[in-house]
Design a protein around this motif. Structure first.
Motif, PDB file in Angstrom:
ATOM      1  N   MET A  84       0.837  -1.203   0.000  1.00 47.23           N
ATOM      2  CA  MET A  84       0.000   0.000   0.000  1.00 47.23           C
ATOM      3  C   MET A  84       0.871   1.250   0.000  1.00 47.23           C
ATOM      4  N   PRO A  85       1.556   1.526  -1.077  1.00 42.19           N
ATOM      5  CA  PRO A  85       2.512   2.632  -1.074  1.00 42.19           C
ATOM      6  C   PRO A  85       1.886   3.998  -0.816  1.00 42.19           C
ATOM      7  N   GLU A  86       0.695   4.233  -1.335  1.00 48.26           N
ATOM      8  CA  GLU A  86       0.086   5.546  -1.166  1.00 48.26           C
ATOM      9  C   GLU A  86      -0.251   5.835   0.292  1.00 48.26           C
ATOM     10  N   ARG A  87      -0.472   4.811   1.089  1.00 50.20           N
ATOM     11  CA  ARG A  87      -0.775   5.001   2.509  1.00 50.20           C
ATOM     12  C   ARG A  87       0.463   4.913   3.394  1.00 50.20           C
ATOM     13  N   MET A  88       1.417   4.109   2.993  1.00 52.71           N
ATOM     14  CA  MET A  88       2.527   3.792   3.882  1.00 52.71           C
ATOM     15  C   MET A  88       3.728   4.707   3.753  1.00 52.71           C
ATOM     16  N   TYR A  89       3.920   5.376   2.616  1.00 49.70           N
ATOM     17  CA  TYR A  89       5.128   6.170   2.467  1.00 49.70           C
ATOM     18  C   TYR A  89       5.170   7.357   3.415  1.00 49.70           C
ATOM     19  N   GLY A  90       4.067   7.679   4.050  1.00 50.68           N
ATOM     20  CA  GLY A  90       4.086   8.698   5.093  1.00 50.68           C
ATOM     21  C   GLY A  90       4.883   8.241   6.312  1.00 50.68           C
ATOM     22  N   LEU A  91       5.065   6.944   6.451  1.00 49.67           N
ATOM     23  CA  LEU A  91       5.825   6.389   7.576  1.00 49.67           C
ATOM     24  C   LEU A  91       7.320   6.281   7.278  1.00 49.67           C
ATOM     25  N   SER A  92       7.757   6.851   6.185  1.00 45.91           N
ATOM     26  CA  SER A  92       9.175   6.774   5.829  1.00 45.91           C
ATOM     27  C   SER A  92      10.050   7.439   6.879  1.00 45.91           C
ATOM     28  N   TRP A  93       9.556   8.516   7.457  1.00 45.05           N
ATOM     29  CA  TRP A  93      10.340   9.191   8.497  1.00 45.05           C
ATOM     30  C   TRP A  93      10.449   8.315   9.744  1.00 45.05           C
ATOM     31  N   ALA A  94       9.464   7.453   9.971  1.00 45.16           N
ATOM     32  CA  ALA A  94       9.549   6.518  11.094  1.00 45.16           C
ATOM     33  C   ALA A  94      10.702   5.541  10.883  1.00 45.16           C
ATOM     34  N   VAL A 129      18.500   4.442   8.063  1.00 42.84           N
ATOM     35  CA  VAL A 129      18.278   5.885   7.948  1.00 42.84           C
ATOM     36  C   VAL A 129      18.370   6.309   6.488  1.00 42.84           C
ATOM     37  N   LEU A 130      19.387   5.852   5.800  1.00 41.79           N
ATOM     38  CA  LEU A 130      19.578   6.220   4.399  1.00 41.79           C
ATOM     39  C   LEU A 130      18.399   5.791   3.532  1.00 41.79           C
ATOM     40  N   LEU A 131      17.979   4.542   3.656  1.00 42.06           N
ATOM     41  CA  LEU A 131      16.859   4.049   2.860  1.00 42.06           C
ATOM     42  C   LEU A 131      15.551   4.736   3.254  1.00 42.06           C
ATOM     43  N   GLY A 132      15.389   5.033   4.526  1.00 42.34           N
ATOM     44  CA  GLY A 132      14.206   5.774   4.968  1.00 42.34           C
ATOM     45  C   GLY A 132      14.167   7.172   4.386  1.00 42.34           C
ATOM     46  N   MET A 133      15.335   7.816   4.278  1.00 39.89           N
ATOM     47  CA  MET A 133      15.383   9.156   3.684  1.00 39.89           C
ATOM     48  C   MET A 133      15.051   9.110   2.192  1.00 39.89           C
ATOM     49  N   VAL A 134      15.504   8.063   1.507  1.00 38.68           N
ATOM     50  CA  VAL A 134      15.163   7.915   0.087  1.00 38.68           C
ATOM     51  C   VAL A 134      13.653   7.747  -0.065  1.00 38.68           C
ATOM     52  N   CYS A 135      13.044   6.915   0.768  1.00 42.48           N
ATOM     53  CA  CYS A 135      11.596   6.718   0.717  1.00 42.48           C
ATOM     54  C   CYS A 135      10.855   8.005   1.054  1.00 42.48           C
ATOM     55  N   ALA A 136      11.323   8.727   2.076  1.00 41.33           N
ATOM     56  CA  ALA A 136      10.668   9.983   2.477  1.00 41.33           C
ATOM     57  C   ALA A 136      10.796  11.036   1.383  1.00 41.33           C
ATOM     58  N   GLY A 137      11.941  11.103   0.745  1.00 40.65           N
ATOM     59  CA  GLY A 137      12.115  12.049  -0.350  1.00 40.65           C
ATOM     60  C   GLY A 137      11.195  11.742  -1.509  1.00 40.65           C
ATOM     61  N   ALA A 138      11.056  10.474  -1.833  1.00 41.58           N
ATOM     62  CA  ALA A 138      10.154  10.096  -2.922  1.00 41.58           C
ATOM     63  C   ALA A 138       8.707  10.363  -2.555  1.00 41.58           C
TER      64      ALA A 138
END
Length: 145
Positions: A84-94, A129-138
């Protein structure tokens, strides 16, 4: 059967082509980080099994439980990013916060950890942290468009 062609044909002539394209765009949502989901999952799995890989199950029981729980949580979030990318990518900062916690957890949760455990958690936490930042940026880029 002579008029049936087995060659691939262009789908532009299909009556529902525009609807299929619109649905594909809705589902994929311009996901640029689809290739990041698997590395996040793998980092989570490694974090979960790292106590057994590095053999610190007997010397650091609290850190074993901690790494297992954190690894499973990261892997579950990665599966959510995929499902569920549209719902979950908000949790990238987590994910970023979890990675930062993994870095410092060796000293907070562990009791006199050796160098191998500390380096392991720093590397796993840094990758998280690095992968989370990539997800959060996207995710931020997707929201802007």
């Amino acid at each position: 059967m002579s008029n049936v062609s087995h060659a691939r044909s262009d789908i532009s002539g299909h009556p529902d082509a525009s609807e299929m394209r619109a649905r594909y765009d809705r589902v994929m949502g311009g996901r640029d980080v689809a290739l990041v989901d698997a590395p996040v999952f793998l980092v989570g799995l490694y974090c979960a099994v790292s106590p057994w890989v590095l053999h610190f199950t007997a010397s650091q029981p609290a850190l074993v439980t901690h790494n297992l729980v954190m690894g499973i949580a990261i892997a579950v979030l990665a599966l959510g990013f995929t499902a569920m990318p549209e719902r979950m990518y908000g949790l990238s900062w987590a994910i970023c916060a979890m990675g930062a916690w993994i870095i410092v957890s060796s000293w907070v949760v562990g009791s006199s950890p050796d160098t191998g455990i500390v380096i392991n958690n720093i590397i796993v936490g840094g990758l998280t942290v690095l992968l989370g930042m990539v997800c959060a940026g996207a995710a931020a880029k997707t929201r802007r468009t």
